[in-house]
Structures are given as structure tokens and as C-alpha cells.
Design a protein around this motif. Structure first.
Motif, PDB file in Angstrom:
ATOM      1  N   MET A  83      55.267  91.139   0.244  1.00 33.83           N
ATOM      2  CA  MET A  83      53.951  91.970   0.178  1.00 33.83           C
ATOM      3  C   MET A  83      54.039  92.622  -1.046  1.00 33.83           C
ATOM      4  SD  MET A  83      52.688  91.022   2.948  1.00 33.83           S
ATOM      5  CE  MET A  83      53.161  89.579   4.178  1.00 33.83           C
ATOM      6  N   THR A  84      55.028  93.304  -1.445  1.00 37.51           N
ATOM      7  CA  THR A  84      55.159  93.970  -2.829  1.00 37.51           C
ATOM      8  C   THR A  84      55.794  92.812  -3.815  1.00 37.51           C
ATOM      9  OG1 THR A  84      55.364  95.965  -1.780  1.00 37.51           O
ATOM     10  CG2 THR A  84      56.190  95.988  -3.952  1.00 37.51           C
ATOM     11  N   TYR A  85      54.959  92.703  -4.918  1.00 38.52           N
ATOM     12  CA  TYR A  85      55.578  91.908  -6.018  1.00 38.52           C
ATOM     13  C   TYR A  85      56.510  92.644  -6.561  1.00 38.52           C
ATOM     14  CZ  TYR A  85      54.710  88.491  -9.781  1.00 38.52           C
ATOM     15  OH  TYR A  85      54.867  87.574 -10.836  1.00 38.52           O
TER      16      TYR A  85
ATOM     17  N   THR B 164      53.935  96.437  -7.408  1.00 41.53           N
ATOM     18  CA  THR B 164      52.787  96.936  -7.094  1.00 41.53           C
ATOM     19  C   THR B 164      52.718  95.988  -5.634  1.00 41.53           C
ATOM     20  OG1 THR B 164      51.302  95.411  -8.236  1.00 41.53           O
ATOM     21  CG2 THR B 164      51.887  97.525  -8.963  1.00 41.53           C
ATOM     22  N   GLN B 165      51.568  96.349  -4.894  1.00 39.50           N
ATOM     23  CA  GLN B 165      51.290  95.433  -3.785  1.00 39.50           C
ATOM     24  C   GLN B 165      50.425  94.335  -4.103  1.00 39.50           C
ATOM     25  OE1 GLN B 165      48.680  97.869  -0.884  1.00 39.50           O
ATOM     26  NE2 GLN B 165      48.518  96.020   0.461  1.00 39.50           N
ATOM     27  N   ASP B 166      50.684  93.449  -3.517  1.00 47.49           N
ATOM     28  CA  ASP B 166      50.115  92.098  -3.747  1.00 47.49           C
ATOM     29  C   ASP B 166      48.732  92.191  -3.004  1.00 47.49           C
ATOM     30  OD1 ASP B 166      49.112  89.316  -4.288  1.00 47.49           O
ATOM     31  OD2 ASP B 166      50.740  88.495  -3.116  1.00 47.49           O
TER      32      ASP B 166
ATOM     33  N   GLN C 215      47.244  88.953  -0.809  1.00 48.98           N
ATOM     34  CA  GLN C 215      47.847  88.471   0.522  1.00 48.98           C
ATOM     35  C   GLN C 215      46.220  88.225   1.539  1.00 48.98           C
ATOM     36  OE1 GLN C 215      50.829  87.844   1.742  1.00 48.98           O
ATOM     37  NE2 GLN C 215      51.974  88.643  -0.122  1.00 48.98           N
TER      38      GLN C 215
ATOM     39  N   SER D 252      52.794  92.432   8.371  1.00 48.08           N
ATOM     40  CA  SER D 252      51.796  92.699   7.442  1.00 48.08           C
ATOM     41  C   SER D 252      50.625  92.885   8.632  1.00 48.08           C
ATOM     42  CB  SER D 252      51.212  91.501   6.824  1.00 48.08           C
ATOM     43  OG  SER D 252      51.233  90.346   7.733  1.00 48.08           O
TER      44      SER D 252
END
Length: 429
Positions: free
Chosen positions: A112-114, A178-180, A183, A344
Motif C-alpha cells: 500500500m506504501t511504495y 509514498t502511498q500508492d 490501489q 486496506s
């Protein structure tokens, strides 16, 4: 009267005659003198289309929900009944196909976070130990191998770059740390008329610094619709290895889709009806091609239904995690069964619940495998109507592609005893 030539001219004529005889005997170029390719190495162009999240019985059972794939395409080549995913929920399967690497706790839950993968070592069988998502440049992939051996590769990504604010149209991925935002699919809007259903987690090239830090990434990882049909026009413009990732709608992941299409196997089947004939009629495929249509993993089974006592409602998804081929879990996962809470929060439409705005997802995994999905392979080197009952998984596929191009085996593709695609599939060599 006899004609007499000066000595220098005799030597010139003799040298020219000798050169002509040598060329006639040995061939006009070094490439002509190479031994003819035999067996699977006659295949020089491989195409992989990966679809999403379906059990073998749903796709290929007595009443298939994807009749074009299950009936028409399977009849054109080989139905591989015992093909298995290697994990749940998505990303770990894609990484396995490209590198032979087993999951980290992050890739096992779709990153979920890259984030960068922080490596603490490597096992004797080539598995990276650590946590995180994007592998260090020292961890090599099939594209790295192909380039080093003089072959070409390309990744075609559905919808990539439709919304430039989310990702670029080439080599599209979030900023490290950062957040992807990919998704969840983005619905069509005035700013993004087509919507954007690209998912970074379904694009395995984006999880290796050896690729994303290279100039090859911007050239070779491109938008599917803008490039694939054009590249198929000639052998010279078709890469040796082509990995094709449809959008979240076209790969069957979402149902219904953000743009209103039905999604699931219905939309996946429609994608195949559009693109498979373009591939199989291309000069490269007809000459020496292989098309592999697989699924990343099987589907899930909801447990106890939607829990509406929480806000947002909670759904627990259960995976059996069956494996084949003596698959190993790798060094980074703990003991099973495992439960991951609140991995998620997604729109209900992504889970087939369009009337529910948001759903929090919990996962329960009984084991580490990806369960039986089946696959279809089509090639001039496969007799139509072939059926294989030999067990294979994503590591087997990677091993097979490496064997086709004469490459060494990465990670678990080199596992002792692992079988690559054999004469049960390639029935027309």
C-alpha cells in the motif's frame, strides 16, 4: 596464343578464388554458421497476458464464465489444468513471474506504501531477506537477463498514464515512500475522460531498481493501447519478451468497473477477444511465437459475510493457499495460518458490492500458495486441443522462459526438481 599474367596478378586471382571457395563452404556470415535452434528454443517471441483472481473451476468448469478463453482459445492450444499461483493477494505473484523472488510481508499484502526493500541478506537459493517493496538493483530480473543476452523485452500496461497526476505514461510508479494511489480505480471525469484503472501492483517491472533506475524503463514499460498494436506490425518491432497487463477492468479484477463495464471474467473475455487475434496474427507470433494466458492467483471466499457493525463495514476474505511443485514459502513469511486486519479500505464496487461506498478488508490465509487457476498456452509449436495435467506455477513459467532463451534460472525458478513446460504442452516441436 596463351595469355601470360604477371606474377602479382596470378597471386591476386588465386586469393580471390580462395576467398570465394571459403565463403561458399562456410557461409556468407557468422550468423549463417550457427547451429539451427531446436526444441523450445525455436520460440523467439513470448507474450504473457496475466488476468486476475479466478479459480480454475470458475474459469474452465462445465459452465465457464469466460467462454472465449475456456472454449475457443483453449481449443487453439494447450489447456494447462494444474497451473497454480504462488501467493495471495496479487503483487507477490507478479514479482515471482519476473524474478523468482518469494514474498516479503509487504509484497504479500500489495505494498500500500511504495517503499524500498531493506535487505538484510540473501539465502543460498537466491531469496532476498528483508522488508519492503522495491528490490535493490543487485536483485536481477528476467528483463536484466534478456538484455545481457542480447534479447529485447517490453511491458504493456493498461491505462497507465491516463491520469498524469497519478502516474506517468511510461515507467509509471509512485514516488518511493509514498502511498500508492493506484490501489483503487479512478472513474471517468471531466479531467480524466477515460478514467484510470492502472494498478502499479500489477506491473512487476516497477518493483526493481535495476529497471526503474534504468533509461530502459521509460522506453520499454509503456501504455498498452498506445503501443502494442503498433509494435506487433513487424518482427523487428516486436520484442522477444512481452508482458501484457490489462487494466483493473480488462484483467477481471474489478466487478463492476469504475467506468460502468461489468468487469470480472466478462470484461476479461472481451479484452482477450480484442487482443489475442492481434497477437496471434502478428508476423512475430506466426514465425516463432508463444502466448501464455494465466491468472495471478485464485479468488477468495468471504467468511461470515459483510460485518456492518463497523464503520466502514468489514469483510474478511479467506484464501486456502494451496501450492504445487514443492513450492517453498521463502525466508520472509511467518507461520501459517495468518490473519491480517484492515490491510486496506476499498470501494465496495471493487468487491462486487456497488451499493457499499467503502469496505475495510481483512485477510485470512491458510497457507502461502496461490491456489489452482489454470492457464492457456497457444503457439505454432503446440497442437490445438492439447490438455496438460502436469502441475506448474509461476516459477515454472519463469524457468520455461529462461530455458527458451538459454538463460540461467533466477531465485525459485532454479529450485531443485522444478519442472518447466515440457512435451506435455509443446506437442508440435
Amino acid at each position: 596464343m596463351a595469355v601470360r599474367f604477371p606474377g602479382k596478378i596470378w597471386w591476386t586471382l588465386f586469393a580471390a578464388l580462395f576467398a570465394a571457395l571459403f565463403v561458399a563452404a562456410c557461409g556468407s556470415s557468422s550468423s549463417d554458421s550457427k547451429p539451427a535452434l531446436t526444441g523450445q528454443q525455436q520460440i523467439r517471441h513470448v507474450f504473457v497476458i496475466t488476468l486476475e483472481n479466478e479459480n480454475y473451476s470458475t474459469t474452465f468448469g462445465s459452465t465457464p464464465k469466460a467462454p472465449y478463453l475456456a472454449t475457443t482459445l483453449a481449443a487453439q492450444g494447450a489447456l494447462v489444468q494444474q497451473y497454480y499461483g504462488t501467493g495471495h493477494v496479487s503483487l507477490d505473484n507478479y514479482i515471482a513471474m519476473l524474478s523468482g523472488q518469494s514474498p516479503t510481508t509487504d509484497t504479500d499484502n500489495d505494498c500500500m506504501t511504495y517503499s524500498d526493500l531493506k535487505s538484510t541478506g540473501t539465502t543460498p537459493d537466491g531469496q532476498t531477506i528483508g522488508t519492503g517493496c522495491v528490490y535493490p538493483a543487485a536483485v536481477k530480473t528476467l528483463p536484466d537477463q534478456l538484455k545481457a543476452a542480447g534479447f529485447t523485452w517490453k511491458g504493456y500496461e493498461g491505462d497507465m498514464g491516463n491520469d498524469p497526476a497519478r502516474e506517468a505514461a511510461t515507467c509509471g510508479h509512485p514516488v518511493i515512500g509514498t502511498q500508492d494511489m493506484t490501489q483503487v480505480a479512478e472513474a471517468p471525469s471531466a479531467a480524466v475522460p477515460q478514467g484510470d484503472m492502472y494498478a502499479t501492483r500489477h506491473n512487476p517491472f516497477m518493483y526493481f531498481h535495476s529497471i526503474i533506475d534504468s533509461s530502459d524503463c521509460g522506453t520499454n514499460v509503456v501504455n498498452l493501447n498506445a503501443n502494442l498494436e503498433k509494435d506487433l506490425q513487424s518482427v523487428d518491432t516486436t520484442a522477444n519478451f512481452n508482458f501484457i497487463t490489462p487494466s483493473l477492468c480488462d484483467d477481471g479484477h474489478d466487478a463492476p468497473c469504475a467506468d460502468g463495464r461489468p468487469g470480472g471474467l466478462t470484461s476479461a473475455d472481451a479484452f482477450l477477444q480484442e487482443w489475442v487475434p492481434k497477437i496471434t496474427s502478428s508476423p512475430a507470433f506466426k514465425k516463432d511465437g508463444l502466448l501464455i494466458i494465466n491468472f495471478d492467483e485464485s479468488s477468495y471466499a468471504p467468511t461470515n459475510g459483510l460485518d456492518t457493525t463497523t464503520n466502514p463495514p468489514t469483510l474478511t476474505l479467506a484464501f486456502t493457499g494451496t501450492t504445487c511443485c514443492s513450492q517453498q514459502p521463502g525466508p520472509n513469511l511467518g507461520a501459517f495460518p495468518q490473519t491480517s486486519d484492515a490491510i486496506s479500505t476499498v470501494p465496495g464496487s471493487a468487491l462486487g458490492m456497488p451499493s457499499v461506498p467503502q469496505v475495510t478488508v481483512n485477510l485470512t490465509k491458510q497457507s502461502f500458495g496461490g491456489d489452482q487457476t489454470g492457464a492457456v498456452l497457444i503457439s505454432p509449436f503446440i497442437k490445438p486441443g492439447t490438455v496438460s495435467t502436469v502441475p506448474y506455477n509461476h516459477y515454472s513459467m519463469l524457468k520455461s522462459i529462461e530455458d527458451i532463451f538459454g538463460l540461467s534460472h533466477l531465485g525459485y525458478a532454479g529450485q531443485a526438481g522444478l519442472v518447466g513446460f515440457g512435451s506435455d504442452i509443446f506437442t508440435n516441436l
